[in-house]
Write an enzyme that holds these catalytic residues in place. Structure first.
Site, mmCIF file in Angstrom:
data_model
loop_
_atom_site.group_PDB
_atom_site.id
_atom_site.type_symbol
_atom_site.label_atom_id
_atom_site.label_comp_id
_atom_site.label_asym_id
_atom_site.label_seq_id
_atom_site.Cartn_x
_atom_site.Cartn_y
_atom_site.Cartn_z
ATOM 1 N N VAL A 1 89.520 89.600 155.199
ATOM 2 C CA VAL A 1 88.320 88.800 154.661
ATOM 3 C C VAL A 1 88.781 87.421 154.534
ATOM 4 O O VAL A 1 89.670 86.720 154.422
ATOM 5 C CB VAL A 1 88.600 89.426 152.936
ATOM 6 C CG1 VAL A 1 87.641 88.359 152.108
ATOM 7 C CG2 VAL A 1 88.474 90.659 152.801
ATOM 8 N N VAL B 1 92.101 92.980 149.132
ATOM 9 C CA VAL B 1 92.252 92.093 150.003
ATOM 10 C C VAL B 1 91.251 90.824 149.688
ATOM 11 O O VAL B 1 91.441 89.723 149.742
ATOM 12 C CB VAL B 1 91.848 92.528 151.219
ATOM 13 C CG1 VAL B 1 91.831 91.622 152.431
ATOM 14 C CG2 VAL B 1 93.116 93.716 151.727
ATOM 15 N N ALA C 1 91.907 83.420 153.110
ATOM 16 C CA ALA C 1 91.603 84.545 153.795
ATOM 17 C C ALA C 1 93.070 85.445 153.454
ATOM 18 O O ALA C 1 93.949 84.838 152.923
ATOM 19 C CB ALA C 1 91.591 84.168 155.294
ATOM 20 N N LYS C 2 92.735 86.643 153.869
ATOM 21 C CA LYS C 2 93.639 87.481 153.785
ATOM 22 C C LYS C 2 93.402 88.893 154.604
ATOM 23 O O LYS C 2 92.261 89.130 154.583
ATOM 24 C CB LYS C 2 93.917 88.006 152.231
ATOM 25 C CG LYS C 2 95.110 88.911 151.961
ATOM 26 C CD LYS C 2 96.367 88.067 152.138
ATOM 27 C CE LYS C 2 97.716 88.755 151.826
ATOM 28 N NZ LYS C 2 98.895 87.983 151.972
ATOM 29 N N GLY C 3 94.483 89.646 155.048
ATOM 30 C CA GLY C 3 94.227 90.898 155.806
ATOM 31 C C GLY C 3 95.107 91.549 155.238
ATOM 32 O O GLY C 3 95.904 91.565 154.447
#
Length: 117
Positions: free
Chosen positions: A52, A76, A97-99
């Site tokens: 994201v 997420v 952001a993040k995964g």
């Protein structure tokens, strides 16, 4: 139990009201810019992953990768939103952001973990 992303949005709206932010800003900050979902097989196991990219208004996206067997898109998205806010409030010129990858990293060798990543 409410999803982490719905909790994030609720807190964002609440903070926006306290700060008297324009509703257009709150709406803009309530939705990620990009959501990427992947599904793939690795050694006979189906693996799901997410990335994201929440908001890049202050700079390039910043955020790590979460490995957990039950990670999901809502979690997420919430983590990416919180990263966006943390960078903004700390004056760091990055977006959030993040995964996430739905695996248990303790059950994988470092080599397999690197391949999956």
């Amino acid at each position: 139990m409410q999803s982490p992303f719905l909790n994030f949005k609720k807190e964002l709206v609440s903070a926006g009201e306290i700060l008297k932010l324009d509703q257009k800003i709150i709406k803009r900050l309530s939705t990620p810019e990009k959501v990427i979902t992947v599904n793939f097989n690795f050694k006979g196991k189906k693996i799901k992953g997410f990335r994201v990219q929440y908001n890049s208004a202050l700079g390039p996206y910043k955020g790590g990768l979460r490995y957990h067997p039950f990670v999901n898109l809502g979690e997420v998205k919430a983590l990416a939103g919180w990263m966006m806010l943390k960078c903004s409030l700390a004056g760091i010129p990055f977006g959030g952001a993040k995964g996430g990858i739905a695996i248990d990293p303790k059950k994988l060798s470092s080599n397999n973990l690197e391949i999956i990543t």
